[in-house]
Design an enzyme around this catalytic site. Structure first.
Site, PDB file in Angstrom:
ATOM      1  N   GLY A   1      52.678  15.797   8.199  1.00 48.81           N
ATOM      2  CA  GLY A   1      52.654  17.240   8.437  1.00 48.81           C
ATOM      3  C   GLY A   1      52.768  17.989   7.126  1.00 48.81           C
ATOM      4  CB  SER A   2      53.582  21.488   6.391  1.00 48.40           C
ATOM      5  OG  SER A   2      54.944  21.661   6.756  1.00 48.40           O
ATOM      6  CG  ASN A   3      55.485  19.805   0.225  1.00 44.24           C
ATOM      7  OD1 ASN A   3      56.559  20.360   0.032  1.00 44.24           O
ATOM      8  ND2 ASN A   3      55.031  18.823  -0.542  1.00 44.24           N
TER       9      ASN A   3
ATOM     10  CB  CYS B   1      45.999  14.986   4.568  1.00 45.08           C
ATOM     11  SG  CYS B   1      46.940  15.255   6.026  1.00 45.08           S
TER      12      CYS B   1
ATOM     13  CE  LYS C   1      57.366  17.203  17.454  1.00 42.09           C
ATOM     14  NZ  LYS C   1      56.269  18.025  17.971  1.00 42.09           N
TER      15      LYS C   1
ATOM     16  CD  GLU D   1      49.356  12.109   4.482  1.00 44.41           C
ATOM     17  OE1 GLU D   1      49.399  12.898   3.505  1.00 44.41           O
ATOM     18  OE2 GLU D   1      48.593  12.261   5.434  1.00 44.41           O
TER      19      GLU D   1
ATOM     20  CD  GLU E   1      47.681  20.555   2.722  1.00 46.85           C
ATOM     21  OE1 GLU E   1      48.825  20.714   3.161  1.00 46.85           O
ATOM     22  OE2 GLU E   1      47.035  19.501   2.864  1.00 46.85           O
TER      23      GLU E   1
ATOM     24  N   GLY F   1      58.190  18.408   5.780  1.00 45.26           N
ATOM     25  CA  GLY F   1      58.508  17.062   5.265  1.00 45.26           C
ATOM     26  C   GLY F   1      59.814  17.039   4.489  1.00 45.26           C
TER      27      GLY F   1
HETATM   28  C1  UN1 Z   1      44.363  13.172   7.371  1.00 47.36           C
HETATM   29  O1  UN1 Z   1      43.652  14.079   6.980  1.00 47.36           O
HETATM   30  O2  UN1 Z   1      45.559  13.400   7.646  1.00 47.36           O
HETATM   31  O3  UN1 Z   1      40.368   9.569   4.928  1.00 47.36           O
HETATM   32  C2  UN1 Z   1      43.899  11.788   7.610  1.00 47.36           C
HETATM   33  C3  UN1 Z   1      40.189  10.376   5.834  1.00 47.36           C
HETATM   34  C4  UN1 Z   1      40.535   9.960   7.248  1.00 47.36           C
HETATM   35  C5  UN1 Z   1      41.984  10.188   7.523  1.00 47.36           C
HETATM   36  C6  UN1 Z   1      42.484  11.546   7.161  1.00 47.36           C
HETATM   37  N1  UN1 Z   1      40.200   8.588   7.412  1.00 47.36           N
HETATM   38  O4  UN1 Z   1      39.749  11.492   5.645  1.00 47.36           O
END
Ligand code: UN1
Length: 492
Positions: free
Chosen positions: A225-227, A281, A172, A247, A382, A230
């Site tokens: 996705g977001s905390n 992220c 998804k 993550e 964030e 999650g």
């Molecule tokens: C992300 O931001 O969810 O290290 C992944 C990095 C990329 C992956 C980021 N290789 O910034």
């Protein structure tokens, strides 16, 4: 173009749901129409994946790897085309979109190799004439829920190890980037992934995602996705005892010591904070700076940020693309206002771009705050946009303390020439990824990716760590003594 779901090897329309527009965030043009499927579509995909699991789990690993090798080859052939689609759909500048596709290519070839490795181990038994080994085994159906910021890389980090380990998939993708998900699944189909092994269901988290979390036909969930989401994913899937990998972002910092190579630090800060418009992220959103060079760095950054060029990511000179949508614009602006009301000094930026040519896109000015203290919300939460907060420190101990005093723990970085400080930082920075003399982004696919504390729940993606998540151990004992041998008892 109207996209379709892919269920049991067929491209099908959603049973009930309507369609939503998929928009180029730089100019508001329509890229595609995405099905807003409902729970029934998700359930059909789950049954297709369950059925296919019985065959796929028995396909030899090297054969599964060969299919992924073909996937890698197709991704490589279409890299440029896919990157251009990505820039149109998600907004990141073309060079970065190429990098995103490259991450998928790297992952395909890496996981293709795992088809012939997937190492387990043998170990001596405590009894004579008895053999012991541990093997990796497929788990079942993997629910893969991905964000829009890495429309190719993140799905490949999850789908490829899931497949090579012998699981089947219900995928998804984020509703903001369906076209890239469609392209990826078309490539999987073309490369020979059998019907039902990968299923694609477009739709919202509340309709499709919820079913993946609670339907007993799904055994594991991999979510980025977001905390806040999650936590919900972990709680709901946990209720059903599913294996869950999360993550959930970061509040990543770059520490700049007074002996740093300043030119290098400046380039790396700009790349980490404003690359992908801060929507990684791993993006740097805090700059922890030694007091001896704080003012100097602030002045340099102010003038360099002023010269960053905003625009469509397909235009050659663009440094910074748009934010993903209007909601993101509002969220970023709200944080800028919070920063000002908390007493931070707005050095540059701080509002939507005023340029008429950018008015039909979601462009926000790259923003720098100085005089930020560690507990301010702009230094804790964030933002996921082009906003960087400068914090002044007296020494390395204080820098490390501040780095670690947030609820996230994904990535961190330090610029110093001092080997003693370097090793202290490697030991004490409490994040899943640490960079020395490089910014906070740029993880490579064969190392573990993920973070500590609020960034996740302890799992790592990529590399061999991904194999640990997508397989489970089976301990096998073969007694060839021909007699009853009791472990722990007949060992004297
Ligand atoms: C992300 O931001 O969810 O290290 C992944 C990095 C990329 C992956 C980021 N290789 O910034």
């Amino acid at each position: 173009m109207r996209l379709h779901n892919y269920i049991g090897g067929q491209w099908v329309e959603p049973k009930q749901g309507g369609y939503q527009q998929d928009i180029d965030p730089a100019n508001g043009k329509i890229v595609a129409e995405v099905p807003m499927s409902d729970g029934d579509d998700a359930r059909l995909a789950i049954s297709a994946a369950r059925e296919a699991f019985e065959t796929w789990r028995k396909v030899p690993g090297p054969k599964r790897g060969e299919i992924l090798f073909r996937v890698g080859t197709l991704l490589k052939e279409r890299k440029e085309e896919l990157a251009q689609y990505m820039t149109r759909e998600m907004g990141k500048v073309l060079m970065e979109a190429r990098g995103d596709v490259q991450e998928g290519i790297d992952m395909a070839f890496y996981m293709a190799g795992e088809g012939r490795r997937s190492f387990g181990y043998t170990t001596p038994s405590e009894l004579p004439n008895k053999f012991a080994m541990a093997t990796r085994n497929p788990i079942g159906v993997a629910g893969i829920i991905t964000p829009w910021n890495f429309p190719m890389a993140i799905p490949t980090w999850k789908i490829f190890p899931a497949l090579v380990c012998g699981n089947t998939v219900v995928f998804k993708p984020a509703v903001e980037t369906p076209y890239l998900a469609y392209q990826l699944v078309k490539i999987l189909e073309e490369a020979g992934v059998p019907a039902g092994v990968v299923n694609l269901v477009f739709g919202s988290g509340t309709e499709v995602g919820e079913v993946l979390l609670s339907d007993p036909g799904v055994d594991l969930i991999s979510f980025t996705g977001s905390n806040a989401t999650g936590r919900h994913v972990a709680a709901t899937a946990g209720e059903h005892l599913k294996r869950v990998s999360l993550e959930l972002g970061g509040k990543n910092a770059i520490i700049v010591m007074d002996d740093a190579n300043m030119e290098l630090a400046v380039e790396s800060i700009l790349w980490s904070a404003f690359g992908t418009t801060g929507q990684r992220c791993t993006a740097c959103s805090r700059l922890i700076v030694h007091e001896g060079i704080y003012d100097q760095l602030k002045t340099i950054l102010k003038s360099r940020i002023a010269s960053l060029r905003l625009g469509h990511g397909l235009e050659e000179h663009t440094d910074v693309g748009p934010l993903i949508n209007q909601q993101a614009m509002e969220k970023v602006h709200r944080y800028v206002q919070i920063g000002q009301s908390e007493g931070a000094e707005l050095v540059i930026g701080g509002g939507p771009a005023q340029d008429d040519q950018l008015s039909s896109g979601h462009f926000y000015l790259p923003t720098l705050f100085a005089g930020v203290t560690a507990e301010m919300r702009v230094a804790q939460e964030e933002i996921f946009g082009p906003v960087l907060a400068m914090i002044k420190v007296k020494d390395l101990d204080e820098a490390i303390r501040i780095n670690n005093a947030v609820t996230y723990g994904l990535s961190s970085s330090i610029f110093t020439q001092d080997v003693n400080k370097t090793f202290q930082a490697i030991r004490d920075l409490a994040t899943g990824i640490v960079y020395i003399n490089a910014g906070t982004t740029g993880a490579e696919i064969h190392l573990p990716f993920g973070g500590t504390r609020g960034t996740g729940n302890g799992h790592r993606e990529a590399g061999t760590a991904a194999m640990d998540f997508f397989s489970e151990w089976k301990a096998v004992y073969v007694d060839f003594s021909g007699q009853l041998q009791r472990a722990q008892i007949d060992t004297e």
